[in-house]
Design an enzyme around this catalytic site. Structure first.
Site, PDB file in Angstrom:
ATOM      1  N   HIS A  65       0.972  -1.000  -0.121  1.00  0.00           N
ATOM      2  CA  HIS A  65       0.025  -0.057   0.242  1.00  0.00           C
ATOM      3  C   HIS A  65       0.852   1.130  -0.233  1.00  0.00           C
ATOM      4  CE1 HIS A  65      -3.871  -1.952   1.604  1.00  0.00           C
ATOM      5  NE2 HIS A  65      -4.178  -2.143   0.597  1.00  0.00           N
TER       6      HIS A  65
ATOM      7  N   GLU B  26       1.104   3.873   2.205  1.00  0.00           N
ATOM      8  CA  GLU B  26       1.655   4.319   3.454  1.00  0.00           C
ATOM      9  C   GLU B  26       3.102   3.271   3.282  1.00  0.00           C
ATOM     10  OE1 GLU B  26      -2.570   3.565   4.354  1.00  0.00           O
ATOM     11  OE2 GLU B  26      -1.290   3.430   3.096  1.00  0.00           O
TER      12      GLU B  26
ATOM     13  N   CYS C 193      -5.399   1.361   6.611  1.00  0.00           N
ATOM     14  CA  CYS C 193      -6.355  -0.001   6.493  1.00  0.00           C
ATOM     15  C   CYS C 193      -5.881  -0.363   8.202  1.00  0.00           C
ATOM     16  CB  CYS C 193      -5.707  -1.416   5.440  1.00  0.00           C
ATOM     17  SG  CYS C 193      -4.405  -2.192   4.734  1.00  0.00           S
TER      18      CYS C 193
ATOM     19  N   GLY D 136     -24.653  -0.011 -28.931  1.00  0.00           N
ATOM     20  CA  GLY D 136     -25.762   0.930 -29.608  1.00  0.00           C
ATOM     21  C   GLY D 136     -26.420   2.142 -29.139  1.00  0.00           C
TER      22      GLY D 136
ATOM     23  N   LEU E 138     -27.671   2.630 -25.176  1.00  0.00           N
ATOM     24  CA  LEU E 138     -27.463   3.010 -24.720  1.00  0.00           C
ATOM     25  C   LEU E 138     -28.662   4.526 -24.173  1.00  0.00           C
ATOM     26  CD1 LEU E 138     -24.706   4.740 -27.026  1.00  0.00           C
ATOM     27  CD2 LEU E 138     -24.428   4.568 -24.191  1.00  0.00           C
TER      28      LEU E 138
END
Length: 342
Positions: free
Chosen positions: A44, A46, A73, A282, A286
């Site tokens: 991570h 950190e 976390c 298409g 949508l």
């Protein structure tokens, strides 16, 4: 915190389903360490930040302030808890951009830091930190994927000629930009006609980055196996009403006839932990997402110098407000969001 956000963005498209996170360690008025979460399953932000501190500066760590764009976390996942690392290095002050909505964190990291007598500040550039991980936040709070609609149209509001022949509307620069957009999303979706007439590959071949999972709606399994979608190179999911099985890197996902296909697709994506989807067409598909109010962002590309005449009408976007506009060559790109998200 601005620097944290800059660093976090370097991992765009590479850490999903984890969030993008940046961290900066400051002693006095000097940055002595910085890092970001580089890839899913890896260390991570950190961890990278603290590891980056030079040997000569390591004795300054306890007296430094750690800035991080998202709450550290406090649970064991693919890596140990970052809170434990912060406590271990005796860092006395932590500044957090925003709280993590993920159930296993969601305030626990902040609580554990305070329990260790660490001075914690939360909410610095909070809006920007949430926006950076808008897909992650929506997925974990609303339990659905972040849905982006995208289409290209002519100046006279057509997305294709009446003949449906493959037809380039946007220019090369915008095409590369679209492939960049694809690399940022977990999945990409097209309808039956788009797959049949355009035979798209739906990959990121014009941009470095991972290919999204390919999705296609083919309710009655009419599409031929010769299409590029079925070349097995990228995982493909076919939403249909007839069978549920997986074969040759293609998952046939059965949907019910008497329920909204759009809602069934979004529910399926949530269950499969696909945090975002780019809907590329298409027009009918949508419009279904628009009509059912199932969208979070729309990206409309217009070639201002092209007219098609008789052709397929572009989708009609309702209840939307413009958030950004840019011009690339002869193309203009308008970004919209639903009005209810104001």
């Amino acid at each position: 915190m601005h620097r944290c956000l800059q660093l976090a963005r370097l991992a765009e498209g590479r850490v999903t389903p984890n969030p993008m996170v940046g961290a900066v360690l400051v002693y006095g008025d000097r940055i002595i360490g910085e890092g970001y979460h580089k890839e899913y399953g890896g260390a991570h932000a950190e961890v990278h930040c603290i590891r980056s501190v030079k040997v000569d500066d390591q004795h300054f760590i306890p007296a430094s302030t750690l800035y991080v764009s998202l709450e550290p976390c406090a649970h064991f996942g693919k890596t140990p808890p970052c809170v434990d690392l912060i406590v271990e290095h005796q860092i006395k002050k932590v500044v957090i951009g925003c709280r993590d909505p993920f159930a296993q964190v969601n305030g626990k990291g902040i609580k554990n830091l305070k329990a260790a007598n660490i001075d914690v500040t939360v909410g610095v550039l909070e809006k920007e930190c949430v926006e950076l991980n808008k897909r992650f936040f929506l997925f974990n709070t609303e339990h659905q994927p972040y849905i982006i609609l995208k289409w290209a149209k002519s100046a006279d509001n057509k997305i294709a000629p009446e003949s449906r022949e493959r037809f380039a509307i946007s220019g090369e620069k915008v095409n590369r930009m679209v492939h960049q957009w694809r690399s940022q999303e977990a999945a990409i979706l097209v309808g039956t006609n788009t797959a049949a007439f355009d035979d798209p590959e739906l990959t990121t071949r014009l941009w470095p980055g991972d290919n999204p999972v390919r999705l296609v709606v083919d309710l009655h399994l009419r599409l031929p196996s010769s299409l590029k979608l079925f070349n097995g190179q990228v995982k493909t999911i076919v939403f249909n009403q007839h069978r549920h099985e997986e074969k040759d890197n293609v998952l046939y996902y059965q949907v019910a006839e008497d329920s909204s296909v759009v809602h069934q697709i979004t529910n399926a994506l949530y269950q499969m932990k696909l945090q975002s989807v780019l809907v590329e067409g298409g027009a009918q598909l949508l419009q279904s997402f628009i009509d059912e109010g199932m969208w979070d962002e729309a990206r409309v590309i217009t070639n201002e110098q092209l007219t098609i005449g008789s052709g397929i009408q572009a989708p009609q976007l309702n209840n939307a407000f413009l958030v950004n506009r840019e011009t690339v060559g002869t193309d203009s790109i308008h970004i919209y969001k639903p009005k209810q998200s104001i």
